[in-house]
Scaffold this active site. Sequence first.
Site, PDB file in Angstrom:
ATOM      1  N   SER A  12      10.575 -53.557  56.894  1.00 20.01           N
ATOM      2  CA  SER A  12      10.619 -52.475  57.887  1.00 20.01           C
ATOM      3  C   SER A  12      11.964 -52.501  58.598  1.00 20.01           C
ATOM      4  O   SER A  12      12.316 -53.503  59.242  1.00 20.01           O
ATOM      5  CB  SER A  12       9.506 -52.652  58.922  1.00 20.01           C
ATOM      6  OG  SER A  12       9.778 -51.815  60.036  1.00 20.01           O
ATOM      7  N   HIS A  37      10.671 -49.538  54.245  1.00 25.15           N
ATOM      8  CA  HIS A  37       9.656 -48.966  55.142  1.00 25.15           C
ATOM      9  C   HIS A  37      10.324 -48.460  56.423  1.00 25.15           C
ATOM     10  O   HIS A  37      11.072 -49.178  57.076  1.00 25.15           O
ATOM     11  CB  HIS A  37       8.635 -50.058  55.473  1.00 25.15           C
ATOM     12  CG  HIS A  37       7.440 -49.588  56.238  1.00 25.15           C
ATOM     13  ND1 HIS A  37       6.369 -48.962  55.636  1.00 25.15           N
ATOM     14  CD2 HIS A  37       7.130 -49.676  57.553  1.00 25.15           C
ATOM     15  CE1 HIS A  37       5.447 -48.680  56.557  1.00 25.15           C
ATOM     16  NE2 HIS A  37       5.889 -49.099  57.731  1.00 25.15           N
ATOM     17  N   ASP A  39       9.637 -46.794  60.083  1.00 19.28           N
ATOM     18  CA  ASP A  39       8.610 -46.598  61.109  1.00 19.28           C
ATOM     19  C   ASP A  39       9.023 -45.519  62.099  1.00 19.28           C
ATOM     20  O   ASP A  39       9.902 -45.727  62.939  1.00 19.28           O
ATOM     21  CB  ASP A  39       8.363 -47.919  61.848  1.00 19.28           C
ATOM     22  CG  ASP A  39       7.555 -48.889  61.016  1.00 19.28           C
ATOM     23  OD1 ASP A  39       6.492 -48.490  60.519  1.00 19.28           O
ATOM     24  OD2 ASP A  39       7.986 -50.048  60.855  1.00 19.28           O
ATOM     25  N   MET A  41       8.197 -43.280  65.245  1.00 17.83           N
ATOM     26  CA  MET A  41       7.339 -43.339  66.440  1.00 17.83           C
ATOM     27  C   MET A  41       7.767 -42.276  67.444  1.00 17.83           C
ATOM     28  O   MET A  41       8.962 -42.009  67.595  1.00 17.83           O
ATOM     29  CB  MET A  41       7.452 -44.712  67.096  1.00 17.83           C
ATOM     30  CG  MET A  41       7.145 -45.867  66.153  1.00 17.83           C
ATOM     31  SD  MET A  41       7.108 -47.427  67.038  1.00 17.83           S
ATOM     32  CE  MET A  41       6.984 -48.576  65.656  1.00 17.83           C
ATOM     33  N   HIS A  70       6.471 -44.069  57.458  1.00 19.81           N
ATOM     34  CA  HIS A  70       5.202 -44.262  58.173  1.00 19.81           C
ATOM     35  C   HIS A  70       5.272 -43.487  59.489  1.00 19.81           C
ATOM     36  O   HIS A  70       5.994 -43.870  60.405  1.00 19.81           O
ATOM     37  CB  HIS A  70       5.033 -45.777  58.423  1.00 19.81           C
ATOM     38  CG  HIS A  70       3.839 -46.150  59.217  1.00 19.81           C
ATOM     39  ND1 HIS A  70       3.666 -47.424  59.752  1.00 19.81           N
ATOM     40  CD2 HIS A  70       2.730 -45.457  59.580  1.00 19.81           C
ATOM     41  CE1 HIS A  70       2.522 -47.473  60.401  1.00 19.81           C
ATOM     42  NE2 HIS A  70       1.940 -46.297  60.328  1.00 19.81           N
ATOM     43  N   MET A  72       4.027 -42.455  62.851  1.00 20.65           N
ATOM     44  CA  MET A  72       3.144 -42.769  63.992  1.00 20.65           C
ATOM     45  C   MET A  72       3.409 -41.705  65.047  1.00 20.65           C
ATOM     46  O   MET A  72       4.010 -41.968  66.099  1.00 20.65           O
ATOM     47  CB  MET A  72       3.453 -44.184  64.501  1.00 20.65           C
ATOM     48  CG  MET A  72       2.953 -45.256  63.543  1.00 20.65           C
ATOM     49  SD  MET A  72       3.699 -46.874  63.824  1.00 20.65           S
ATOM     50  CE  MET A  72       5.172 -46.700  62.825  1.00 20.65           C
ATOM     51  N   MET A 141      -3.164 -51.032  59.236  1.00 19.98           N
ATOM     52  CA  MET A 141      -2.377 -51.620  60.327  1.00 19.98           C
ATOM     53  C   MET A 141      -3.032 -52.930  60.744  1.00 19.98           C
ATOM     54  O   MET A 141      -4.183 -52.955  61.161  1.00 19.98           O
ATOM     55  CB  MET A 141      -2.330 -50.672  61.531  1.00 19.98           C
ATOM     56  CG  MET A 141      -1.487 -49.419  61.331  1.00 19.98           C
ATOM     57  SD  MET A 141       0.252 -49.731  60.943  1.00 19.98           S
ATOM     58  CE  MET A 141       0.768 -50.795  62.277  1.00 19.98           C
ATOM     59  N   ASP A 177       0.477 -53.771  57.240  1.00 19.43           N
ATOM     60  CA  ASP A 177       1.631 -53.504  58.097  1.00 19.43           C
ATOM     61  C   ASP A 177       1.450 -54.186  59.448  1.00 19.43           C
ATOM     62  O   ASP A 177       0.642 -53.754  60.265  1.00 19.43           O
ATOM     63  CB  ASP A 177       1.756 -51.984  58.261  1.00 19.43           C
ATOM     64  CG  ASP A 177       3.061 -51.568  58.905  1.00 19.43           C
ATOM     65  OD1 ASP A 177       3.861 -52.441  59.269  1.00 19.43           O
ATOM     66  OD2 ASP A 177       3.268 -50.341  59.039  1.00 19.43           O
TER      67      ASP A 177
HETATM   68  C1  DX5 Z   1       4.452 -51.473  63.761  1.00 19.05           C
HETATM   69  C2  DX5 Z   1       5.170 -51.082  62.490  1.00 19.05           C
HETATM   70  C3  DX5 Z   1       5.446 -52.221  61.547  1.00 19.05           C
HETATM   71  C4  DX5 Z   1       6.302 -53.287  62.145  1.00 19.05           C
HETATM   72  C5  DX5 Z   1       6.119 -54.561  61.383  1.00 19.05           C
HETATM   73  O1  DX5 Z   1       4.065 -50.337  64.444  1.00 19.05           O
HETATM   74  O2  DX5 Z   1       4.395 -50.121  61.780  1.00 19.05           O
HETATM   75  O3  DX5 Z   1       6.008 -51.732  60.342  1.00 19.05           O
HETATM   76  O4  DX5 Z   1       7.633 -52.965  62.149  1.00 19.05           O
HETATM   77  O5  DX5 Z   1       6.867 -55.546  62.023  1.00 19.05           O
HETATM   78  P1  DX5 Z   1       6.494 -57.097  61.990  1.00 19.05           P
HETATM   79  O6  DX5 Z   1       6.552 -57.531  60.553  1.00 19.05           O
HETATM   80  O7  DX5 Z   1       7.531 -57.719  62.831  1.00 19.05           O
HETATM   81  O8  DX5 Z   1       5.104 -57.241  62.532  1.00 19.05           O
HETATM   82 ZN    ZN Z   2       4.915 -49.309  59.616  1.00 21.35          ZN
END
Ligand code: DX5
Ligand code: ZN
Length: 231
Positions: A12, A37, A39, A41, A70, A72, A141, A177
Site C-alpha cells: 500500500s 495498492h 488507498d 480516502m 481501494h 474508502m 478489512m 487489508d
Molecule cells: C487502511 C488501508 C490499508 C493500510 C494498510 O485503511 O486500507 O491498505 O494502508 O496498512 P498497514 O499494512 O500498515 O496496516
Molecule cells: Zn486498502
Amino acid sequence: MTFDRSPKLAPSILSADFANFGAEIRAIEEQGADWVHVDVMDGHFVPNLTFGPALCAAIRPHIRTVMDVHLMIAPVDPYIEAFSKAGADVISAHVESGPHIHRTLQAIRGAGCRAGVAINPGTPAEAVENLLDMVDLINVMTVNPGFGGQKFIESQYEKIRRLRAMIGDRPVHIEIDGGIDATTAPRAIAAGADILVAGSAIFSGGSVERPAVYGENMNRLRKAITAGNPG
Ligand code: DX5
Ligand code: ZN
C-alpha cells in the site's frame, strides 16, 4: 489475465514517501511486488484524506503490475468513471458505502475495470453473499479503514474462512487489508486469503535510496507464508 490463487503481495503506497511516488512504485515493483495498492480516502467515509483520480493518473505510468484502487469514499458512484479513466485495473468499493452496492459493482465492470467489494471488520461475510457472481475480489478489512499501522483484528480469520467456503470455485480473490506481518500473513493465507495488502510491513526501514529493504521485507513475508503453509 489468468486467474490464480497463489499468494500475492500488494504494497500500500499509503506507507510510501508521498513526495516520491514514481520512484517508490518502481522500487517496490523491482523488489517483487505483485500489485500496487492505492488507498483512496475522503475524510467522510473514513476519518482521513488521501488521493484522488488526478494522483492515480499521475502514478499510472509508473505501474507495470496491477493498479489496485481501494475506494474508502461515500458516495462512490460519481467517481467510478474518473478512477477508471485514471487507469485503475481493479476498483474496490465498500459494501457499507451506500445502499446500492450492486449498482456500484455493475458500474465498475461497466467502466471496464475488475470489481472488488470491500467489507469492514464489523460487517459479516453474508453481506456480500448476493454479490459473489459480480466481483473479482473481496477485500476483507482486517483493521478499521482509515490509517496504516494498526493491529490486525483476530476475529477476521473466521470471516475469511466463511468467505472462502462461500466463494467455492468462483474466480474471486480474497484480499486482506491491514495489520499484515509475518505472524498474521501465514494465518490469513491458511484461512483462504490470497492477496495481502501491506503498508508498514513492506515499507518500514526502506526508502528509494535503500530499496533492497523492501525486497527483504517482502521476502520475510513470503517465507513466513511458505513456512506456515507447507505443501
Ligand atoms: C487502511 C488501508 C490499508 C493500510 C494498510 O485503511 O486500507 O491498505 O494502508 O496498512 P498497514 O499494512 O500498515 O496496516
Ligand atoms: Zn486498502
